[in-house]
Design a protein around this motif. Structure first.
Motif, PDB file in Angstrom:
ATOM      1  N   GLU A  82      21.927  -4.068 -20.680  1.00 42.61           N
ATOM      2  CA  GLU A  82      22.827  -2.881 -20.597  1.00 42.61           C
ATOM      3  C   GLU A  82      24.087  -3.638 -21.184  1.00 42.61           C
ATOM      4  OE1 GLU A  82      24.247  -2.295 -16.327  1.00 42.61           O
ATOM      5  OE2 GLU A  82      22.245  -3.313 -16.053  1.00 42.61           O
ATOM      6  N   ARG A  83      25.022  -2.549 -21.609  1.00 42.54           N
ATOM      7  CA  ARG A  83      26.291  -3.334 -22.069  1.00 42.54           C
ATOM      8  C   ARG A  83      27.101  -3.055 -20.638  1.00 42.54           C
ATOM      9  NH1 ARG A  83      24.669   0.388 -25.908  1.00 42.54           N
ATOM     10  NH2 ARG A  83      24.424  -0.468 -27.834  1.00 42.54           N
ATOM     11  N   ILE A  84      28.194  -4.170 -20.407  1.00 42.15           N
ATOM     12  CA  ILE A  84      29.062  -3.960 -19.356  1.00 42.15           C
ATOM     13  C   ILE A  84      30.394  -4.161 -19.983  1.00 42.15           C
ATOM     14  CG2 ILE A  84      29.943  -5.143 -17.214  1.00 42.15           C
ATOM     15  CD1 ILE A  84      26.784  -5.828 -16.541  1.00 42.15           C
ATOM     16  N   LEU A  85      31.275  -3.379 -19.571  1.00 42.22           N
ATOM     17  CA  LEU A  85      32.429  -3.162 -19.907  1.00 42.22           C
ATOM     18  C   LEU A  85      33.452  -3.897 -18.783  1.00 42.22           C
ATOM     19  CD1 LEU A  85      35.027  -2.616 -21.987  1.00 42.22           C
ATOM     20  CD2 LEU A  85      35.131  -0.353 -20.596  1.00 42.22           C
ATOM     21  N   ALA A  86      33.792  -5.192 -18.933  1.00 38.90           N
ATOM     22  CA  ALA A  86      34.475  -5.795 -17.679  1.00 38.90           C
ATOM     23  C   ALA A  86      36.028  -5.622 -17.875  1.00 38.90           C
ATOM     24  CB  ALA A  86      34.158  -7.391 -17.651  1.00 38.90           C
ATOM     25  N   PRO A  87      36.792  -5.360 -17.106  1.00 38.44           N
ATOM     26  CA  PRO A  87      38.201  -5.381 -17.190  1.00 38.44           C
ATOM     27  C   PRO A  87      38.591  -6.736 -17.581  1.00 38.44           C
ATOM     28  CG  PRO A  87      37.597  -4.777 -14.877  1.00 38.44           C
ATOM     29  CD  PRO A  87      36.423  -5.206 -15.437  1.00 38.44           C
ATOM     30  N   THR A 127      33.271  -9.478 -12.279  1.00 37.16           N
ATOM     31  CA  THR A 127      32.091  -8.745 -12.940  1.00 37.16           C
ATOM     32  C   THR A 127      30.887  -9.882 -12.978  1.00 37.16           C
ATOM     33  OG1 THR A 127      33.680  -7.609 -14.366  1.00 37.16           O
ATOM     34  CG2 THR A 127      31.296  -7.529 -14.912  1.00 37.16           C
ATOM     35  N   VAL A 128      30.923 -10.983 -13.568  1.00 34.35           N
ATOM     36  CA  VAL A 128      29.951 -11.728 -13.268  1.00 34.35           C
ATOM     37  C   VAL A 128      29.271 -11.863 -11.839  1.00 34.35           C
ATOM     38  CG1 VAL A 128      29.257 -14.234 -13.920  1.00 34.35           C
ATOM     39  CG2 VAL A 128      30.701 -13.045 -15.370  1.00 34.35           C
TER      40      VAL A 128
END
Length: 285
Positions: free
Chosen positions: A40-45, A52-53
């Motif tokens: 998946e794609r994860i948009l991290a702030p 997030t990691v």
């Protein structure tokens, strides 16, 4: 807490991230090798990469790819558990857990070298000009010299940055230090067998300010940027009579394959995936 899906869970994290083609690449590798996974794609702030990691791996994630602007932070998170390539680059694009500890590697350079070989322009014994001294150049410099190039010259708009990268590379590989030189863009003189554009110039719509007459007969002009049409750097090379030109789509697939192999212990075939991705790009998908 573990992720309820029984498949191995992978992702690419960045900001922005919607444009990433990593999911379709890794899903194609999974079908090819018979490995059950989700990707998946994860948009991290921008201020929340570490959290997030941590959340991803706490929920049972098996591996993360990392893209702009978090590669340097990924390197810091892995600490001492880095490959030599990631340590020299100061950036990691591949993360995984082993014995409860985070590890990191940079597979960009492996992807580049494999693509050069695929194109019939192995760096071994060749004179290579590397344009740029930022994160992209740092990620590929060590693999290029390890591939056995006869000479590697690093040039950059700011000569001091090129000199710094050259010095770091020479300190990593003292026996090859004599093959490594650095300077400004106007010091790219010579007949180069392979010219790699690792600068961001093509993203800005302009080629790097390189002097004319730097390409040897039969040379390859390679831009790490990719797109549906030739990049400004590639068009610049064409105007100088360079017949062999390539963008970085093959490198993208190659670095993904290297990450996949780290995580799963099997090296997928890149050719069919690259062909499908090229068709998709040309169709505007």
């Amino acid at each position: 807490m573990t992720h309820p899906d029984s498949r191995k869970r992978y992702a690419v994290v960045g900001n922005p991230i919607a444009h990433s083609r990593s999911p379709c690449i890794h899903e194609a590798f999974a079908r090819q090798t018979g490995i059950a996974l989700s990707y998946e794609r994860i948009l991290a702030p921008l201020d929340g990469f570490a959290a997030t990691v941590r959340e991803f791996f706490d929920q049972g994630g098996a591996g993360l790819n990392v893209t702009v602007p978090f590669k340097e932070q990924a390197c810091a998170l892995a600490g001492e558990r880095l490959s030599d390539r990631a340590r020299l680059a100061g950036a990691a694009n591949t993360l995984w857990m082993r014995d409860g500890l985070l590890h990191g590697c940079n597979t960009d350079g492996v992807g580049l070298v494999d693509d050069l070989i695929r194109l019939g322009h192995s760096p071994a014994g060749r004179r290579v000009l590397l344009v740029g001294a930022g994160g992209a150049a740092k990620g590929v410099a060590l693999p290029l010299i390890e591939a056995g190039c006869a000479a590697l010259r690093i040039v950059n708009r700011t000569p001091a940055r090129a000199a710094e990268l050259g010095a770091r590379l020479a300190s990593q590989l003292p026996p090859m230090a004599s093959r490594i030189t650095a300077g400004g863009l106007d010091e790219a003189e010579g007949d180069w067998d392979i010219v790699v554009n690792a600068s961001s110039s093509s993203l800005g719509g302009e080629p790097p300010a390189l002097p004319a007459g730097i390409y040897a007969d039969g040379a390859l002009a390679y831009d790490m940027v990719y797109g549906s049409a030739e990049t400004p750097f590639m068009r610049q090379a064409q105007a100088q009579g360079v017949r062999h030109r390539a963008d970085g789509l093959g490198m993208l697939v190659g670095q993904a394959a290297a990450s996949f192999a780290i995580w799963n212990g099997v090296a997928p075939e890149t050719g069919p995936v690259l062909e499908a991705l090229r068709r998709s790009l040309q169709d505007g998908a």
